[in-house]
Design an enzyme around this catalytic site. Structure first.
Site, PDB file in Angstrom:
ATOM      1  NE  ARG A   1       2.553  -1.573  -1.078  1.00  0.00           N
ATOM      2  CZ  ARG A   1       3.229  -2.709  -1.065  1.00  0.00           C
ATOM      3  NH1 ARG A   1       3.081  -3.577  -2.046  1.00  0.00           N
ATOM      4  NH2 ARG A   1       4.040  -2.990  -0.080  1.00  0.00           N
TER       5      ARG A   1
ATOM      6  CG  ASN B   1       7.042 -10.161  -4.647  1.00  0.00           C
ATOM      7  OD1 ASN B   1       7.760 -10.622  -5.517  1.00  0.00           O
ATOM      8  ND2 ASN B   1       7.382  -9.125  -3.904  1.00  0.00           N
TER       9      ASN B   1
ATOM     10  CB  CYS C   1       6.795  -3.433  -8.437  1.00  0.00           C
ATOM     11  SG  CYS C   1       5.086  -3.438  -7.931  1.00  0.00           S
TER      12      CYS C   1
ATOM     13  CG  HIS D   1       7.100  -8.398   3.280  1.00  0.00           C
ATOM     14  ND1 HIS D   1       6.013  -9.225   3.124  1.00  0.00           N
ATOM     15  CD2 HIS D   1       6.999  -7.456   2.310  1.00  0.00           C
ATOM     16  CE1 HIS D   1       5.267  -8.782   2.134  1.00  0.00           C
ATOM     17  NE2 HIS D   1       5.836  -7.711   1.622  1.00  0.00           N
TER      18      HIS D   1
ATOM     19  NE  ARG E   1       7.405  -3.945  -0.745  1.00  0.00           N
ATOM     20  CZ  ARG E   1       8.282  -4.358  -1.664  1.00  0.00           C
ATOM     21  NH1 ARG E   1       9.432  -3.739  -1.808  1.00  0.00           N
ATOM     22  NH2 ARG E   1       8.010  -5.393  -2.428  1.00  0.00           N
TER      23      ARG E   1
ATOM     24  CD  GLU F   1      -0.214  -6.684  -4.444  1.00  0.00           C
ATOM     25  OE1 GLU F   1       0.889  -7.130  -4.096  1.00  0.00           O
ATOM     26  OE2 GLU F   1      -0.900  -5.920  -3.730  1.00  0.00           O
TER      27      GLU F   1
HETATM   28  C1  PEP Z   1       4.210  -7.732  -4.654  1.00  0.00           C
HETATM   29  O1  PEP Z   1       3.361  -8.379  -4.044  1.00  0.00           O
HETATM   30  O2  PEP Z   1       4.717  -8.096  -5.722  1.00  0.00           O
HETATM   31  C2  PEP Z   1       4.672  -6.441  -4.119  1.00  0.00           C
HETATM   32  C3  PEP Z   1       5.502  -5.691  -4.794  1.00  0.00           C
HETATM   33  O3  PEP Z   1       4.243  -6.078  -2.892  1.00  0.00           O
HETATM   34  P1  PEP Z   1       4.801  -6.694  -1.520  1.00  0.00           P
HETATM   35  O4  PEP Z   1       6.005  -7.518  -1.861  1.00  0.00           O
HETATM   36  O5  PEP Z   1       5.113  -5.549  -0.636  1.00  0.00           O
HETATM   37  O6  PEP Z   1       3.656  -7.513  -1.048  1.00  0.00           O
HETATM   38 MG    MG Z   2       2.140  -7.462  -2.565  1.00  0.00          MG
END
Ligand code: PEP
Ligand code: MG
Length: 772
Positions: A520, A642, A690, A377, A484, A619
C-alpha cells in the site's frame, strides 16, 4: 528537604508576611521535633504571621470524617477528638468543594456548625483552604479571628502555599498513619482487576511502567525567590517556544498530543490567569517547581470533581502541560527516563503508534491503555509486534504504580494489578494452556484452507514492520495482503530515500518468495504522523488531507515510492494498492502515475516487474457507491474495513467513546459489504477485506458467506480465524444471512451466536471459557 540545615539569622530582617512565614516553616521542618509537635508549632506560627487568633489543621480520614489534628487558639483537648462529617460545617464545605472559603461572620453562615468542645464561640471571621496533594484532599487549614475583619490581599494565597507544604509534612505519616488518611498517595497494595477490551491477544506477566508519569518537585521552598521567578520566566518562554515550534513548524511530535491539544496548550501557556497564579506562588517563596505543583493541585482538585468528560479532558491537558513545564525547569532533564525492566508492561492513557515504536521492543511485553480502540494504529502496531494490548481500562492509572506486578490478559481484555497468589497461579495454568494452543495453532499452518462444506478461502497477512515477516512462515499465510509502507516513515526522523525504501520492499518481496505481496502506498495522516513528511494544521485530521490526497497533491513523494516499489519487485509481480480513494478520478490519477513510472523504468532499461497490478483500497462509502465507474480500470479491490466503517457510521475509530457504538454485523453495514462484493464480482475484479474486522473469527465467517474469499489480517488472528472457517458451513451461513440482511435491525450478532450450528457455525465458535 526536611532535614536541611537552615540559617535562621536573616529571619529577623524579614517583615512579617508570606516569605517570612515560609522561611520559618522551613526552619521548623528542619527541626527534629516529632511531627505532632511540628504541626502544633506550625499552627502557632501561622496565627502569628497572619495576625489571626486561631489556626487549625483538620485531616481527612479514610472513614470520611475531618479530624482536628492541631490547633492554636482552640482548646487543646479537642485535638484528635473533634471530628466533622463530610460536608459538615465550614470546614466540611471547604473539603467538599476543594476551594478556599472566607467568611466575615462565621456563626451567621448557613453551614456553620457549633462544636462546644473546641470553645470556638467567640470567633467571628473564618478562612479555610484545602490541603491538597496530587490534586486530592488531605485536609483543611483554617484561620479565625475574634473580630470581624477585611481579608488582606494575598491572605488566602499564603494559606494555600502553607497548605501545600503541610501536605508534605502530613505525607511523612508521623501524625496519622497514611493508610488512615484519605487523599494520600499511599503506595496501593490491594489487588485490582480491570475489565477492558481485548485488542491484541497474548498473555504478559511483568512489571508495570507508567508512561509519562506525574513529576513531583523535590525542593519546595526557595532559597532566593527572585532567582526562582527568573527560572520560572525562562521555563515558560521555553515551553511556549517548544509548543510554537511544534505547531508552526508543522512538526507534531510522534504519537504526542494532537494539534487541537497543542492549540489548547498554547492557549494555557499564554493564559494570564495561570501565569499570575504561578508567579504569585513563587513570590510567596515557593520554588518554581513547587509553584507549578501548587497551581496544578488546585486545578486538579477542581477538575476532578467535574462530572463532565470535557473538563476531565482539560485536566489531562493541564497535567501534561504542567509536566512539560517541570521538564523545562529541570536543568538535568534527560528525556530518557529510567531504563525499562526486561518484562515491562506499559500503562498509558493513550499512546500514538510512533511513540509506541520508540520503546525498546525486546523489553516491552504488554500494553494497557485507559483509552484506545480496537482499530487504532497503536493497536495495529502492538499486534504487529506481537504484544498483547488491553484497552479501555479506565481508572487503571490511578491504581497502578511503576514497579507493580501486573498480569495482562489480551485474550479476555483483563488487567490485574498486584494480583493475589491465587490469580497468579491461575495464570500460570493459563500460560500453559496458551502455549499449548499456540503449538496447536502452529500445527495448523499447513492445514488446507477450506471450509467444512468444501469452499476454498485465502488468509493473508497484514504487515508493516520487518519483524512481522517471519510470521509468514509461522502462520502459513498465503502472502502479504497489506503491507503498510508508512510504518517505515513513522519510525524515521528523516524521509527514507528511494534506496532505503527499495531495500525494505525488496526484503518483503524476498521473504514472500512465491507468495504475493500487496504494497500500500503511503497512508499518512489521521493518527499516523511522521516528522519527515508534511503535516497540515487541520481541525479534523481523519477527514483531512491524508493518504492518497497527500500523494496526489505532492506527487514527488508518491512518485519516488512507486519507483522504489518497481525496483524492489526485481522482475517479480508487483501489486500496488492506493489507500483512501474517495472518488474514481483519484484512483485513475494514481494509476496514471504508476503507469508513468513503469514507462520511465522501461525507458531507462530497468528490470521490469513481470506483471503489475493497481489496486483500489475501498475505505469510503462514497467510493463504494461509485465503484462501478472505477472497476473497469481497477485490477483488484481491498476493502479497508477499519476506515470504511469509521466513515459509514461517522464514528471516529480512535475515540473510545464511539468506536464500539455500532456493529459491523448490523444489516445496514453488511448490505454495504454485499453490494461491494457483488459489484466486484460482476466486473470480475478480485476483492479482499483487510482491517481488523477480517481478523475476528465471527466477522470473518460472515464476510466469507458474503462472498469474500480473501481476507488479510494480523498474524495473531490467522490461526483463530482459520480454525473457525475450517469448521464453517458457508452455504448454510449464506442462506441464514440472506433472509435477514434486508430486514431492519441493530445487529445480527446475538442472533447469529444463538443460532450457532443452525447458521452453519462450528459448535465451538462461541467462547465460553471462564474469565479469571
Ligand atoms: C483499514 O482502514 O481498514 C486499513 C486496513 O487501513 P489502516 O488500518 O492502516 O487505516
Ligand atoms: Mg485505512
Amino acid at each position: 528537604m526536611m532535614d536541611e540545615v537552615i540559617d535562621t539569622t536573616d529571619l529577623k530582617n524579614l517583615a512579617p508576611g508570606p516569605r517570612r512565614l515560609l522561611k520559618r516553616l522551613r526552619a521548623l521542618m528542619a527541626d527534629q521535633d516529632n511531627a505532632q509537635k511540628r504541626l502544633d508549632n506550625l499552627t502557632g506560627m501561622i496565627a502569628e504571621e497572619t495576625g489571626s487568633d486561631v489556626a487549625s489543621i483538620y485531616l481527612a480520614r479514610r472513614s470520611g470524617s475531618l479530624e482536628l489534628c492541631a490547633t492554636h487558639g482552640l482548646r487543646q483537648d479537642a485535638v484528635h477528638n473533634t471530628r466533622l462529617q463530610h460536608g459538615e460545617g465550614l470546614v466540611g464545605q471547604v473539603a467538599l468543594t476543594a476551594k478556599p472559603l472566607a467568611v466575615a461572620d462565621a456563626p451567621k453562615h448557613p453551614s456553620f456548625s457549633y462544636r462546644p468542645e473546641t470553645g470556638e464561640e467567640p470567633f467571628t471571621s473564618f478562612i479555610g483552604v484545602p490541603i491538597l496533594r496530587g490534586g486530592r484532599l488531605v485536609g483543611v487549614l483554617t484561620s479565625q479571628t475574634t473580630h470581624e475583619r477585611k481579608l488582606a490581599d494575598g491572605e488566602i494565597e499564603t494559606l494555600q502555599t502553607v497548605a501545600m507544604i503541610l501536605a508534605e509534612i502530613i505525607a511523612s505519616g508521623a501524625i496519622i498513619a497514611p493508610e488512615e488518611l484519605a487523599g494520600l498517595d499511599v503506595r496501593p497494595t490491594r489487588p485490582e482487576r480491570f475489565q477492558g477490551g481485548a485488542f491484541s491477544p497474548g498473555l504478559a506477566i511483568g512489571v508495570a511502567v507508567v508512561h509519562e508519569p506525574h513529576v513531583s518537585p523535590v525542593r519546595l521552598i526557595a532559597d532566593d525567590p527572585e532567582d526562582e521567578e527568573g527560572r520560572l520566566d525562562i521555563a515558560i518562554n521555553e515551553l511556549r517556544k517548544a509548543i510554537d515550534g511544534m505547531l508552526d513548524g508543522n512538526r507534531l511530535p510522534f504519537g504526542g498530543p494532537t494539534r487541537d491539544v497543542l492549540e489548547a496548550y498554547r492557549m494555557f501557556a499564554h493564559d494570564r490567569g495561570w501565569l499570575a497564579q504561578l508567579r504569585d506562588a513563587v513570590r510567596q517563596g515557593l520554588t518554581a517547581e513547587a509553584a507549578v505543583e501548587r497551581v496544578r493541585n488546585e486545578h486538579r482538585a477542581r477538575l476532578m470533581q467535574a462530572k463532565d468528560q470535557n473538563f476531565r479532558e482539560r485536566l489531562h491537558d493541564l497535567e501534561d502541560l504542567a509536566n512539560r513545564l517541570l521538564r523545562h525547569l529541570d536543568e538535568n532533564n534527560t528525556d530518557a527516563g529510567a531504563p525499562l525492566p526486561d518484562n515491562a508492561i506499559l500503562v498509558a492513557r493513550s499512546i500514538g503508534p510512533a511513540e509506541l515504536l520508540d520503546y525498546d521492543r525486546s523489553k516491552l511485553k504488554g500494553l494497557a491503555l485507559e483509552e484506545g480502540s480496537a482499530s487504532s494504529h497503536a493497536v495495529i502496531v502492538a499486534k504487529a509486534l506481537g504484544i498483547p494490548l488491553v484497552g479501555q481500562v479506565e481508572g487503571a492509572l490511578d491504581r497502578v504504580e511503576t514497579g507493580d506486578t501486573v498480569i495482562l490478559d489480551g485474550e479476555y481484555g483483563l488487567l490485574h494489578i498486584r494480583p493475589t497468589a491465587e490469580v497468579s497461579e491461575a495464570y500460570a495454568d493459563r500460560a500453559k494452556a496458551i502455549s499449548r494452543q499456540a503449538a496447536a495453532f502452529a500445527r495448523l499452518k499447513d492445514a488446507p484452507l477450506i471450509t467444512a462444506d468444501g469452499q476454498p478461502f485465502e488468509l493473508h497477512l497484514n504487515a508493516g514492520l520487518l519483524v512481522e515477516l517471519k510470521r509468514l512462515e509461522e502462520t502459513g499465510a498465503a502472502g502479504i495482503g497489506l503491507f503498510r509502507t508508512e510504518f517505515q516513515f513513522m519510525v524515521s526522523d528523516t524521509l527514507p530515500s528511494v534506496v532505503e525504501q527499495a531495500k525494505l520492499y525488496k526484503t518483503v518481496v524476498d521473504a514472500c518468495g512465491d507468495r504475493p505481496a500487496v504494497f500500500r502506498t503511503l497512508d499518512l495522516g489521521g493518527d499516523k504522523v511522521t516528522a519527515s513528511a508534511p503535516a497540515m494544521r487541520e481541525p479534523n485530521p481523519a477527514l483531512g488531507w491524508r493518504a492518497i490526497r497527500m500523494g496526489l497533491d505532492r506527487p514527488g513523494l508518491l512518485r519516488l515510492q512507486l519507483r522504489a516499489l518497481i525496483e524492489a519487485a526485481d522482475g517479480k509481480e508487483l501489486d500496488v494498492l492506493f489507500p483512501m480513494i474517495a472518488a474514481p478520478w483519484e484512483f485513475f490519477a494514481a494509476r496514471d502515475m504508476l503507469e508513468a513510472e513503469i514507462t520511465r523504468a522501461k525507458k531507462y532499461g530497468h528490470k521490469m516487474p513481470r506483471k503489475w497490478r493497481a489496486g483500489l483500497m475501498l475505505e469510503t462509502p462514497g467510493m463504494a457507491f461509485a465503484i462501478d465507474e472505477a472497476l473497469p480500470r481497477v485490477d483488484f479491490v481491498a476493502v479497508g474495513a477499519n476506515d470504511l466503517m469509521q466513515y459509514f457510521f461517522a464514528a471516529d475509530r480512535l475515540n473510545a467513546r464511539v468506536s464500539n457504538r455500532y456493529d459491523i454485523l448490523s444489516p445496514a453495514a453488511l448490505r454495504l459489504f454485499r453490494f461491494i462484493q457483488t459489484s466486484c464480482a460482476a466486473h470480475n475484479v478480485p476483492v479482499s477485506v483487510c482491517g481488523e474486522t477480517a481478523s475476528r473469527p465471527l466477522e470473518a465467517a460472515v464476510l466469507l458467506a458474503l462472498g469474500y474469499k480473501k481476507l488479510s489480517m494480523a498474524a495473531s488472528s490467522i490461526a483463530p480465524v482459520r480454525t473457525l472457517l475450517n469448521g464453517l458451513d458457508v452455504e448454510k451461513l449464506g442462506a441464514w444471512l440472506a433472509c435477514r440482511l434486508d430486514n431492519p435491525g441493530r445487529t445480527l450478532r446475538d442472533e447469529l451466536i444463538k443460532a450457532g450450528i443452525d447458521a452453519g457455525l462450528p459448535s465451538e465458535a462461541v467462547d465460553n471459557s471462564p474469565r479469571i
